[in-house]
Structure formats: structure tokens, C-alpha cells
Design an enzyme around this catalytic site. Structure first.
Site, PDB file in Angstrom:
ATOM      1  N   ARG A  33       0.818  -1.221   0.000  1.00  0.00           N
ATOM      2  CA  ARG A  33       0.000   0.000   0.000  1.00  0.00           C
ATOM      3  C   ARG A  33       0.847   1.265   0.000  1.00  0.00           C
ATOM      4  NH1 ARG A  33      -5.585  -0.880   1.782  1.00  0.00           N
ATOM      5  NH2 ARG A  33      -6.088  -2.756   0.630  1.00  0.00           N
ATOM      6  N   ARG A  37      -3.446   6.466   1.093  1.00  0.00           N
ATOM      7  CA  ARG A  37      -4.013   7.682   1.691  1.00  0.00           C
ATOM      8  C   ARG A  37      -3.112   8.408   2.681  1.00  0.00           C
ATOM      9  NH1 ARG A  37      -9.209   4.375   3.187  1.00  0.00           N
ATOM     10  NH2 ARG A  37      -7.527   2.858   3.061  1.00  0.00           N
ATOM     11  N   ARG A  46      -6.363  11.121  -6.202  1.00  0.00           N
ATOM     12  CA  ARG A  46      -7.616  10.383  -6.017  1.00  0.00           C
ATOM     13  C   ARG A  46      -8.805  11.336  -6.149  1.00  0.00           C
ATOM     14  NH1 ARG A  46     -10.753   9.187  -1.652  1.00  0.00           N
ATOM     15  NH2 ARG A  46     -11.465   7.046  -1.280  1.00  0.00           N
ATOM     16  N   ASP A  83      -6.639  -3.119  -7.619  1.00  0.00           N
ATOM     17  CA  ASP A  83      -7.203  -3.759  -6.429  1.00  0.00           C
ATOM     18  C   ASP A  83      -7.521  -5.215  -6.735  1.00  0.00           C
ATOM     19  OD1 ASP A  83      -8.270  -2.806  -3.617  1.00  0.00           O
ATOM     20  OD2 ASP A  83      -9.627  -4.349  -4.344  1.00  0.00           O
ATOM     21  N   TYR A 160     -14.966 -12.225  -0.392  1.00  0.00           N
ATOM     22  CA  TYR A 160     -15.679 -10.968  -0.673  1.00  0.00           C
ATOM     23  C   TYR A 160     -16.880 -11.214  -1.585  1.00  0.00           C
ATOM     24  CZ  TYR A 160     -11.846  -8.404   1.485  1.00  0.00           C
ATOM     25  OH  TYR A 160     -10.948  -7.930   2.385  1.00  0.00           O
TER      26      TYR A 160
HETATM   27  O1  CP3 Z   1      -0.052  -2.202  -2.366  1.00  0.00           O
HETATM   28  C1  CP3 Z   1      -0.357  -1.320  -3.180  1.00  0.00           C
HETATM   29  O2  CP3 Z   1      -0.066  -0.114  -3.031  1.00  0.00           O
HETATM   30  C2  CP3 Z   1      -1.013  -1.726  -4.489  1.00  0.00           C
HETATM   31  C3  CP3 Z   1      -2.431  -1.482  -4.598  1.00  0.00           C
HETATM   32  C4  CP3 Z   1      -3.354  -2.329  -3.771  1.00  0.00           C
HETATM   33  C5  CP3 Z   1      -4.570  -1.826  -3.249  1.00  0.00           C
HETATM   34  N1  CP3 Z   1      -5.261  -2.883  -2.713  1.00  0.00           N
HETATM   35  C6  CP3 Z   1      -5.025  -0.439  -3.326  1.00  0.00           C
HETATM   36  C7  CP3 Z   1      -6.107   0.010  -2.419  1.00  0.00           C
HETATM   37  C8  CP3 Z   1      -3.288  -3.693  -3.454  1.00  0.00           C
HETATM   38  C9  CP3 Z   1      -2.174  -4.700  -3.696  1.00  0.00           C
HETATM   39  C10 CP3 Z   1      -4.509  -4.017  -2.800  1.00  0.00           C
HETATM   40  C11 CP3 Z   1      -4.836  -5.380  -2.362  1.00  0.00           C
HETATM   41  C12 CP3 Z   1      -6.087  -5.606  -1.645  1.00  0.00           C
HETATM   42  N2  CP3 Z   1      -7.294  -5.017  -1.831  1.00  0.00           N
HETATM   43  C13 CP3 Z   1      -6.239  -6.611  -0.681  1.00  0.00           C
HETATM   44  C14 CP3 Z   1      -5.180  -7.600  -0.262  1.00  0.00           C
HETATM   45  C15 CP3 Z   1      -4.136  -6.995   0.603  1.00  0.00           C
HETATM   46  C16 CP3 Z   1      -4.587  -6.638   1.967  1.00  0.00           C
HETATM   47  O3  CP3 Z   1      -4.531  -5.415   2.279  1.00  0.00           O
HETATM   48  O4  CP3 Z   1      -4.960  -7.522   2.735  1.00  0.00           O
HETATM   49  C17 CP3 Z   1      -7.580  -6.568  -0.229  1.00  0.00           C
HETATM   50  C18 CP3 Z   1      -8.195  -7.452   0.824  1.00  0.00           C
HETATM   51  C19 CP3 Z   1      -8.240  -5.568  -0.989  1.00  0.00           C
HETATM   52  C20 CP3 Z   1      -9.667  -5.189  -0.953  1.00  0.00           C
HETATM   53  C21 CP3 Z   1      -9.853  -3.807  -0.498  1.00  0.00           C
HETATM   54  N3  CP3 Z   1      -9.485  -2.702  -1.215  1.00  0.00           N
HETATM   55  C22 CP3 Z   1     -10.419  -3.363   0.719  1.00  0.00           C
HETATM   56  C23 CP3 Z   1     -10.946  -4.287   1.819  1.00  0.00           C
HETATM   57  C24 CP3 Z   1     -10.388  -1.970   0.709  1.00  0.00           C
HETATM   58  C25 CP3 Z   1     -10.990  -1.034   1.723  1.00  0.00           C
HETATM   59  C26 CP3 Z   1     -10.145  -0.957   2.942  1.00  0.00           C
HETATM   60  C27 CP3 Z   1      -9.249   0.256   2.874  1.00  0.00           C
HETATM   61  O5  CP3 Z   1      -8.037   0.129   3.120  1.00  0.00           O
HETATM   62  O6  CP3 Z   1      -9.800   1.341   2.594  1.00  0.00           O
HETATM   63  C28 CP3 Z   1      -9.754  -1.569  -0.498  1.00  0.00           C
HETATM   64  C29 CP3 Z   1      -9.477  -0.188  -0.927  1.00  0.00           C
HETATM   65  C30 CP3 Z   1      -8.078   0.125  -1.365  1.00  0.00           C
HETATM   66  N4  CP3 Z   1      -7.287  -0.646  -2.166  1.00  0.00           N
HETATM   67  C31 CP3 Z   1      -7.382   1.345  -1.085  1.00  0.00           C
HETATM   68  C32 CP3 Z   1      -6.149   1.264  -1.753  1.00  0.00           C
HETATM   69  C33 CP3 Z   1      -5.075   2.317  -1.825  1.00  0.00           C
HETATM   70  C34 CP3 Z   1      -7.931   2.514  -0.309  1.00  0.00           C
HETATM   71  C35 CP3 Z   1      -8.896   3.164  -1.218  1.00  0.00           C
HETATM   72  C36 CP3 Z   1      -9.022   4.648  -1.071  1.00  0.00           C
HETATM   73  O7  CP3 Z   1      -8.171   5.391  -1.590  1.00  0.00           O
HETATM   74  O8  CP3 Z   1     -10.035   5.022  -0.505  1.00  0.00           O
END
Ligand code: CP3
Length: 352
Positions: A33, A37, A46, A83, A160
């Protein structure tokens, strides 16, 4: 002069050296990540995109946020900004994000829900912007930076799709695998196939490494872990290795505990990513003995900082010094992290 078949610039990348089994004095570093944010420049882009999903599907802006942490910190790897839930979206399950809460999807309840999904070969039109992001990044990244593509592992993505949202215990998916195994197996098969197709296209577009995120592997125990975490990883890795034998693969069966032992050998993964619930010294003895490991600083240190961050970072670098290691967090950095703590972690890794 010696004939070198791999181009020099590629052979020199420190992440690829680690993934090929080389022990280095200073481990390469990147962060899950890392585009997120906690960075003001991410929040600005964003906002420009509108929302999170629009950002994922806007190739120019997704490439821009991928590059932001590289410019700011000089990480050794960039991870494609996308994602794991884009696969269900591409298979035609509805997907949306509720601000402050997380993802929502239409739910899979029975066999008709699985048969209504698109075929694994039909996802590429929908995912074309992601492949374009990869192509832009390969042009724009510094030549020493490795580009990592990724997908969610079938079990994690299925949790999911079955619940329609994130769940603390993955209860609905466990219920389905126990009470309607034929539906569950059909969904897992579709996801396994789609993941192979998706990662293969990311590699064709220029991803140099791919990572499989099984964030909820830890809720599978014993035989269920073998069947739904290990076996799908093995199948996906075998198919990718057949098509792209040179591309290293990182597996992340998060919170697998003892399940980390032997996981790389059993699945063919080149590296196992460790969460911070395992001790680095334990992992050095039981997991790194088989090859490269990635990890595993608790992401809470990016919020709290200070001497504890420095001490724990040094302890992890020291514990893994005897073998191939990529320094990373044990899970994604959180929005409340302080960007200065990230710099402190990097400085500590590079001076230990
Ligand atoms: O690592 C990176 O920077 C690459 C991009 C990436 C994102 N999600 C961007 C993201 C990667 C590799 C993921 C993987 C992901 N997504 C996983 C597996 C890894 C982990 O964290 O366990 C999972 C379970 C998801 C599903 C997901 N996406 C959820 C549950 C959420 C909401 C929770 C949260 O953190 O807000 C997301 C949103 C998400 N994916 C964000 C980002 C940067 C935040 C979104 C935003 O900007 O509002």
C-alpha cells in the site's frame, strides 16, 4: 567477454537478485500500500480521479499514484496500483466502494450466481486499462526499480464475492464451502482460471514480478488450508511458470502461521511474504531456509515511529541477514501513518 543472456540493467535490480536467491548486504525494500491515503499527493490525485475505482481504471492517474512513492522515497520496487476486487468486477459481479467502510459486491449465493459470471477468458476487455497502466509504468519507472503486478488469491477474493463485503471471520465463505461445496468449488475454479489469465496478461504488458495476495489464508486450518490456499496457489504458479518461466512469483498466505513452513516448495513460489504475527528469527530458521522471504515490520510502527521503529527494523534486517530477503511491512501501511516514519524505516534498513 562473457556472454550474458539477461540484459545488464535487469540483472542488476536488487529485488530480482533477492528473488533469484541472492543474499545481499542491504535488503531491497518496498512497502505494501505504498501508494495510499497516508500520502497527500495520493489524496490529491484520487480527488482528481473522482473515486477509488475510477482511479484504478484511469491508466494515466493509476500510473501517477504508483510513481509517487518511488519519487518521494526511491523504493526498490513499484507495485501496480489496482485492487484485488477488479477480478470480480471483470467477471461481472457488481463492485462499489462505500467511503469510510470499504468494498461492496453483489453476492454469490448458489450455482446460478457462479454460472452467471463471465468466462475467465472474457475479462480482458474490462481489464485493458490495467494492462495499459503496466505499459506506462514500464516506460516511466527508473531502470533500477522493479515493477510488481498482483492479484488476489481465489480464497480471499471468494470471501468478498460470497459475503458481498469484507467480514471479520469470513463466515459466509466458510459456510458455503462446508454446506454447498459444489458451488464453492465452481467459484474457486472460475477465480483460479481468471487469476492465471489476468497475471499472465500483466506479465505480457511488462510486470517483472507478480504477487498473489491471500489476505484471509489464516482463517483456513489444516486440510482446508491445503485445499483452498495451497492448492490454488500451486495451480496458478504452475500455469504461470509454464507460460513465463523467468518471472518470479511472491506468495502471501497471510497469517498462515505454521502453514508458512514448506509453502514455497509446495507451491513453486520464489518468495513467501510474511505478516508480522511470526517472529523474524523463527521465520529465518523455518521459512527462509527454503529461499527468499519478504517482510515483516508491523505497520503500526509507521504510525508510532521513534526508537521502537528503529530497533524493530534493525532486528528484522539482522534476523534475515543470512539469506535472501526483501524488506517490507507485514501488511499494508494505514492512512494514519506519518510519511516521515517511512523515511526513517528506509534510512534504518539502508544503514543497518
Ligand atoms: O499495495 C499497493 O499499493 C497496491 C495497490 C493495492 C490496493 N489494494 C489499493 C487500495 C493492493 C495490492 C490491494 C490489495 C487488496 N485489496 C487486498 C489484499 C491486501 C490486503 O490489504 O490484505 C484486499 C483485501 C483488498 C480489498 C480492499 N481494497 C479493501 C478491503 C479496501 C478497503 C479498505 C481500505 O483500506 O480502505 C480496499 C481499498 C483500497 N485498495 C485502497 C487502496 C489504496 C484505499 C482506497 C481509497 O483510496 O479510498
Amino acid at each position: 567477454m562473457k556472454d550474458i543472456s539477461v540484459p545488464a540493467a535487469t540483472a542488476e535490480k536488487s529485488i530480482l537478485k533477492a528473488l533469484r536467491g541472492e543474499t545481499q548486504a542491504t535488503p531491497p525494500i518496498w512497502m505494501m500500500r505504498q501508494a495510499g491515503r497516508y500520502l497527500p499527493e495520493y489524496r490529491a490525485t484520487r480527488a482528481q480521479a473522482g473515486d477509488f475505482l475510477s482511479l484504478c481504471y484511469n491508466s494515466e492517474l493509476a500510473a501517477e499514484v504508483t510513481l509517487q512513492p518511488i519519487r518521494r522515497y526511491g523504493f526498490d520496487a513499484a507495485i501496480l496500483f489496482a485492487d484485488i476486487l477488479l477480478i470480480p468486477d471483470a467477471l461481472d459481479a457488481d463492485l462499489w466502494f462505500v467511503t469510510g467502510e470499504g468494498p461492496r459486491l453483489s453476492t454469490i449465493e448458489d450455482m446460478s450466481g457462479v454460472t452467471a459470471l463471465k468466462g475467465a477468458g472474457d475479462i480482458h476487455d474490462h481489464l485493458a486499462p490495467i494492462y495499459e497502466t503496466v505499459r506506462i509504468l514500464r516506460r516511466e519507472l527508473p531502470e533500477e526499480t522493479t515493477l510488481i503486478g498482483f492479484a488476489g488469491a481465489p480464497w480471499t477474493v471468494a470471501t468478498y464475492m460470497i459475503a458481498g463485503r469484507g467480514t471479520p471471520d469470513q463466515g459466509p465463505a466458510h459456510k458455503m464451502r462446508e454446506e454447498a461445496p459444489e458451488v464453492f468449488d465452481a467459484l474457486m475454479a472460475r477465480l483460479t482460471e481468471a487469476t492465471i489469465e489476468y497475471l499472465s496478461m500483466q506479465i505480457d504488458a511488462g510486470a517483472e514480478v507478480v504477487k498473489l495476495f491471500d489476505s484471509w489464508a489464516g482463517s483456513l486450518k489444516g486440510e482446508a488450508f491445503q485445499r483452498y490456499a495451497l492448492e490454488p496457489a500451486k495451480e496458478i504458479i504452475a500455469a504461470l511458470k509454464a507460460r513465463h518461466p523467468e518471472t518470479p512469483i511472491i506468495a502471501f498466505p497471510r497469517e498462515a502461521g505454521d502453514g508458512y513452513i514448506g509453502f514455497a516448495n509446495a507451491t513453486g513460489a520464489d518468495c513467501v511474504a510474511l505478516d508480522n504475527s511470526v517472529e523474524a528469527s523463527w521465520a529465518a530458521a523455518h521459512v527462509q531456509k527454503d529461499g527468499c522471504v519478504q517482510g515483516n515490520l508491523a505497520s503500526s510502527h509507521m504510525v508510532t515511529g521513534g526508537q521502537a521503529l528503529v530497533n524493530e527494523t534493525r532486528a528484522i534486517v539482522d534476523a534475515f541477514r543470512g539469506g535472501p530477503h526483501i524488506f517490507n511491512l507485514g501488511h499494508g501501511i494505514t492512512p494514519d501513518a506519518d510519511p516521515e516514519n517511512v523515511q526513517l524505516m528506509i534510512d534504518t534498513v539502508r544503514s543497518t
